[in-house]
Design a protein around this motif. Structure first.
Motif, PDB file in Angstrom:
ATOM      1  N   THR A  13       2.739   0.620  -4.259  1.00 21.39           N
ATOM      2  CA  THR A  13       2.288   1.859  -3.613  1.00 21.39           C
ATOM      3  C   THR A  13       3.437   2.850  -3.487  1.00 21.39           C
ATOM      4  N   GLU A  14       4.607   2.366  -3.085  1.00 19.50           N
ATOM      5  CA  GLU A  14       5.763   3.243  -2.934  1.00 19.50           C
ATOM      6  C   GLU A  14       6.192   3.836  -4.282  1.00 19.50           C
ATOM      7  N   VAL A  15       6.149   3.005  -5.334  1.00 16.09           N
ATOM      8  CA  VAL A  15       6.526   3.491  -6.661  1.00 16.09           C
ATOM      9  C   VAL A  15       5.554   4.563  -7.131  1.00 16.09           C
ATOM     10  N   LEU A  59      18.179  10.443  -3.682  1.00 20.12           N
ATOM     11  CA  LEU A  59      18.655   9.069  -3.570  1.00 20.12           C
ATOM     12  C   LEU A  59      19.275   8.838  -2.194  1.00 20.12           C
ATOM     13  N   MET A  60      20.059   9.813  -1.718  1.00 23.14           N
ATOM     14  CA  MET A  60      20.655   9.699  -0.391  1.00 23.14           C
ATOM     15  C   MET A  60      19.575   9.676   0.687  1.00 23.14           C
ATOM     16  N   MET A  61      18.535  10.505   0.505  1.00 21.51           N
ATOM     17  CA  MET A  61      17.441  10.518   1.476  1.00 21.51           C
ATOM     18  C   MET A  61      16.761   9.156   1.539  1.00 21.51           C
ATOM     19  N   GLY A  62      16.608   8.507   0.387  1.00 22.00           N
ATOM     20  CA  GLY A  62      15.948   7.212   0.364  1.00 22.00           C
ATOM     21  C   GLY A  62      16.826   6.085   0.869  1.00 22.00           C
ATOM     22  N   LEU A  63      18.084   6.046   0.424  1.00 17.40           N
ATOM     23  CA  LEU A  63      18.967   4.934   0.755  1.00 17.40           C
ATOM     24  C   LEU A  63      19.587   5.068   2.147  1.00 17.40           C
ATOM     25  N   TYR A  64      19.946   6.287   2.525  1.00 17.59           N
ATOM     26  CA  TYR A  64      20.642   6.506   3.793  1.00 17.59           C
ATOM     27  C   TYR A  64      19.683   6.866   4.925  1.00 17.59           C
ATOM     28  N   ALA A  65      18.831   7.866   4.684  1.00 10.76           N
ATOM     29  CA  ALA A  65      17.894   8.288   5.732  1.00 10.76           C
ATOM     30  C   ALA A  65      16.607   7.471   5.729  1.00 10.76           C
ATOM     31  N   ARG A  66      16.317   6.805   4.604  1.00 13.75           N
ATOM     32  CA  ARG A  66      15.147   5.922   4.481  1.00 13.75           C
ATOM     33  C   ARG A  66      13.839   6.642   4.767  1.00 13.75           C
ATOM     34  N   ASN A  67      13.744   7.852   4.258  1.00 10.55           N
ATOM     35  CA  ASN A  67      12.517   8.627   4.388  1.00 10.55           C
ATOM     36  C   ASN A  67      11.970   8.972   3.007  1.00 10.55           C
ATOM     37  N   PRO A  68      10.648   9.078   2.865  1.00  9.18           N
ATOM     38  CA  PRO A  68      10.018   9.332   1.560  1.00  9.18           C
ATOM     39  C   PRO A  68       9.966  10.807   1.201  1.00  9.18           C
ATOM     40  N   ILE A  69      11.113  11.479   1.310  1.00 14.55           N
ATOM     41  CA  ILE A  69      11.151  12.930   1.152  1.00 14.55           C
ATOM     42  C   ILE A  69      12.121  13.313   0.043  1.00 14.55           C
ATOM     43  N   VAL A  70      11.661  14.136  -0.882  1.00 10.55           N
ATOM     44  CA  VAL A  70      12.503  14.608  -1.980  1.00 10.55           C
ATOM     45  C   VAL A  70      13.340  15.796  -1.519  1.00 10.55           C
ATOM     46  N   VAL A  71      14.569  15.847  -1.991  1.00  8.02           N
ATOM     47  CA  VAL A  71      15.461  16.970  -1.722  1.00  8.02           C
ATOM     48  C   VAL A  71      15.789  17.638  -3.057  1.00  8.02           C
ATOM     49  N   GLU A 314       6.400  19.396  -0.831  1.00 10.16           N
ATOM     50  CA  GLU A 314       5.559  18.669  -1.781  1.00 10.16           C
ATOM     51  C   GLU A 314       5.710  17.160  -1.650  1.00 10.16           C
ATOM     52  N   SER A 315       6.694  16.700  -0.862  1.00 10.61           N
ATOM     53  CA  SER A 315       6.830  15.271  -0.592  1.00 10.61           C
ATOM     54  C   SER A 315       5.566  14.726   0.072  1.00 10.61           C
ATOM     55  N   ALA A 316       4.803  15.625   0.675  1.00 10.40           N
ATOM     56  CA  ALA A 316       3.545  15.204   1.296  1.00 10.40           C
ATOM     57  C   ALA A 316       2.573  14.618   0.285  1.00 10.40           C
ATOM     58  N   VAL A 317       2.724  14.972  -0.999  1.00  2.00           N
ATOM     59  CA  VAL A 317       1.860  14.404  -2.030  1.00  2.00           C
ATOM     60  C   VAL A 317       2.076  12.903  -2.109  1.00  2.00           C
ATOM     61  N   GLY A 318       3.343  12.480  -2.145  1.00  2.80           N
ATOM     62  CA  GLY A 318       3.629  11.056  -2.201  1.00  2.80           C
ATOM     63  C   GLY A 318       3.263  10.334  -0.923  1.00  2.80           C
ATOM     64  N   ILE A 319       3.454  11.001   0.203  1.00  2.00           N
ATOM     65  CA  ILE A 319       3.081  10.391   1.484  1.00  2.00           C
ATOM     66  C   ILE A 319       1.574  10.193   1.552  1.00  2.00           C
ATOM     67  N   ALA A 320       0.824  11.158   1.028  1.00  2.00           N
ATOM     68  CA  ALA A 320      -0.628  11.009   0.971  1.00  2.00           C
ATOM     69  C   ALA A 320      -1.033   9.864   0.045  1.00  2.00           C
ATOM     70  N   GLN A 321      -0.199   9.566  -0.946  1.00  2.00           N
ATOM     71  CA  GLN A 321      -0.446   8.468  -1.876  1.00  2.00           C
ATOM     72  C   GLN A 321      -0.094   7.116  -1.250  1.00  2.00           C
ATOM     73  N   GLY A 322       0.538   7.129  -0.081  1.00  2.00           N
ATOM     74  CA  GLY A 322       0.872   5.892   0.614  1.00  2.00           C
ATOM     75  C   GLY A 322       2.353   5.647   0.776  1.00  2.00           C
ATOM     76  N   GLY A 323       3.204   6.583   0.347  1.00  2.00           N
ATOM     77  CA  GLY A 323       4.637   6.419   0.488  1.00  2.00           C
ATOM     78  C   GLY A 323       5.074   6.508   1.936  1.00  2.00           C
ATOM     79  N   ARG A 324       5.794   5.509   2.406  1.00  2.00           N
ATOM     80  CA  ARG A 324       6.234   5.495   3.794  1.00  2.00           C
ATOM     81  C   ARG A 324       7.708   5.147   3.949  1.00  2.00           C
ATOM     82  N   THR A 325       8.363   4.688   2.893  1.00  2.00           N
ATOM     83  CA  THR A 325       9.757   4.261   3.007  1.00  2.00           C
ATOM     84  C   THR A 325      10.654   5.062   2.068  1.00  2.00           C
TER      85      THR A 325
END
Length: 439
Positions: A13-15, A59-71, A314-325
């Protein structure tokens, strides 16, 4: 070993969410260079800088902040860079890049001192709920505009395009199809919708219709314009650090910093409310780390050769798809990297293929608006202004600014000044300064 043991459903789901987010944000790879090249920067150099910034900071947002948000480089900020700083004020592109760098340094200081997270904590809850819904409407408007479904009209400002247009018909097909897949809870519904809409758009310009008017003179809408292009690293380190620190340029640095500040804050707040990404204290999850990541993206942008980076709605698109991490942001950011060499492939997926996903995200983000006490007008009216001005002004920042100012004025007028935190008065001062600087 079974597939589910090696690749659990949650990770799948995250992928899928990460790929969906990338598909919704990949337009920036070519749109950002097209805007900044008008400031005299080389298109290929900005494209390389855009890809590198989006990759490293997501990558920093995912690894360090651990949020499903694109920068990635922010829309609006790139326009300010080109049309205000360079063309309007006559700055060289190198000095403007230096101003971006110093704005990032200012951001880092504010983040380390927790000033930015303190601002989030003083945002009234009704404004937070409204910003989430307003961003949803903004994303929906972007989707309709990308699909040429909503068009300019000199008599009515905007109107709906004629359904006889093959592009519009294909978009409507994609919107309805994706809606059905989402309602039926089909795994990967948004990605499937994007792929099928792209396939449906293939005949346009080949067997029916003509996309020349909307696709830069190309008759066909879906095109493969080669596969490989060499990266251009010429802009890395080309910023002018010394001259960009002159006293006369501090208003430019302030404008970059202030606009990015509120764009990122409103994105974090809105996406967190819509996706349930709050911590135990009710604040957006891992807020300090997310804000620090955003600050790093602005500083790095100046070094790489692009306009400030910011968190993407637009990160909300992935969150709507089920992205949470953070895995969602890692996947999305990793999808950018191959386009250092494969940028021509971006032409394969047209804007009308991702437009249905953007439209539907608006619906997903409307839920928090039900938590606004609409019968309590001193809460409801500022929230309403924030909600509607985001899409109507085409600016998240404007919606947030007017939500803050109207909240303060109305609460003061009705004798509820205690509901205006001291910190909000400080923010109001910066809001007025932002309005009076003309950006």
């Amino acid at each position: 070993m079974a597939e589910n043991d090696t690749f659990p459903a949650s990770r799948r789901t995250e992928v899928l969410a990460g790929v969906s987010t990338f598909l919704a944000t990949m337009y920036i790879i070519v749109v950002n260079p097209s805007i900044l090249s008008q400031a005299g920067l080389p298109f290929s150099g900005v494209l390389t800088a855009t890809v590198l910034l989006s990759f490293f900071c997501s990558l920093m947002m995912g690894l360090y902040a651990r949020n499903p948000i694109v920068v990635a480089p922010g829309m609006g900020l790139n326009a300010f860079f080109t049309f205000t700083a360079v063309k309007g004020m006559g700055l060289t592109p190198e000095i403007a890049l230096g101003a971006v760098f110093w704005a990032g340094v200012l951001f880092l200081l504010l983040s380390v001192l927790n000033v930015r997270s303190a601002i989030v904590r003083i945002i009234p809850l009704p404004i937070r709920y409204a910003v989430s819904a307003g961003i949803g409407l903004f994303i929906t408007l972007i989707g309709f505009e990308n699909a040429k479904f909503i068009i300019a009209n000199p008599a009515t400002l905007v109107s709906v395009a004629h359904l006889s247009d093959p592009i519009v018909l294909t978009f409507v097909f994609g919107l309805l199809l994706t809606s059905i897949l989402v309602v039926k809870d089909v795994p990967g519904a948004i990605i499937i919708g994007i792929v099928l809409t792209t396939l449906a758009a293939w005949p346009i310009g080949r067997y029916w219709g003509d996309a020349s008017a909307v696709n830069f003179g190309q008759k066909t809408l879906v095109n493969i314009q080669g596969f490989w292009a060499a990266p251009d690293f010429s802009l890395i380190g080309k910023l002018d650090l010394a001259n960009s620190l002159s006293w006369s340029l501090w208003p430019v640095i302030f404008a970059f910093a202030f606009t990015d500040l509120f764009d990122s804050l409103s994105t974090f707040v809105g996406v967190a409310e819509a996706g349930g990404l709050q911590g135990a204290d009710g604040q957006p999850r891992n807020l300090n780390r997310s804000l620090l990541t955003d600050a790093v993206s602005t500083t790095l942008a100046g070094v790489l050769g692009t306009s400030p980076g910011t968190a993407y709605i637009e990160s909300a698109v992935g969150i709507a798809q089920g992205g949470r991490t953070g895995l969602t942001a890692i996947v999305a950011g990793s999808c950018f990297l191959p386009f250092l060499f494969l940028s021509p492939l971006l032409s394969v997926i047209p804007a009308i293929a991702t437009a249905p996903a953007l439209v539907l995200v608006g619906a997903f983000m409307m839920k928090p608006v039900t938590r606004i006490a609409w019968g309590q007008l001193d809460d409801a009216l500022p929230a309403f202004l924030a909600l509607v001005l985001i899409p109507f002004s085409y600016s998240i920042t404007q919606g947030l600014i007017w939500g803050f100012l109207s909240w303060t004025v109305i609460k003061l007028a009705v004798g509820k000044s205690r509901e205006v935190p001291l910190g909000l008065w400080v923010v109001d001062v910066f809001c007025v300064l932002a309005l009076t600087t003309g950006h």
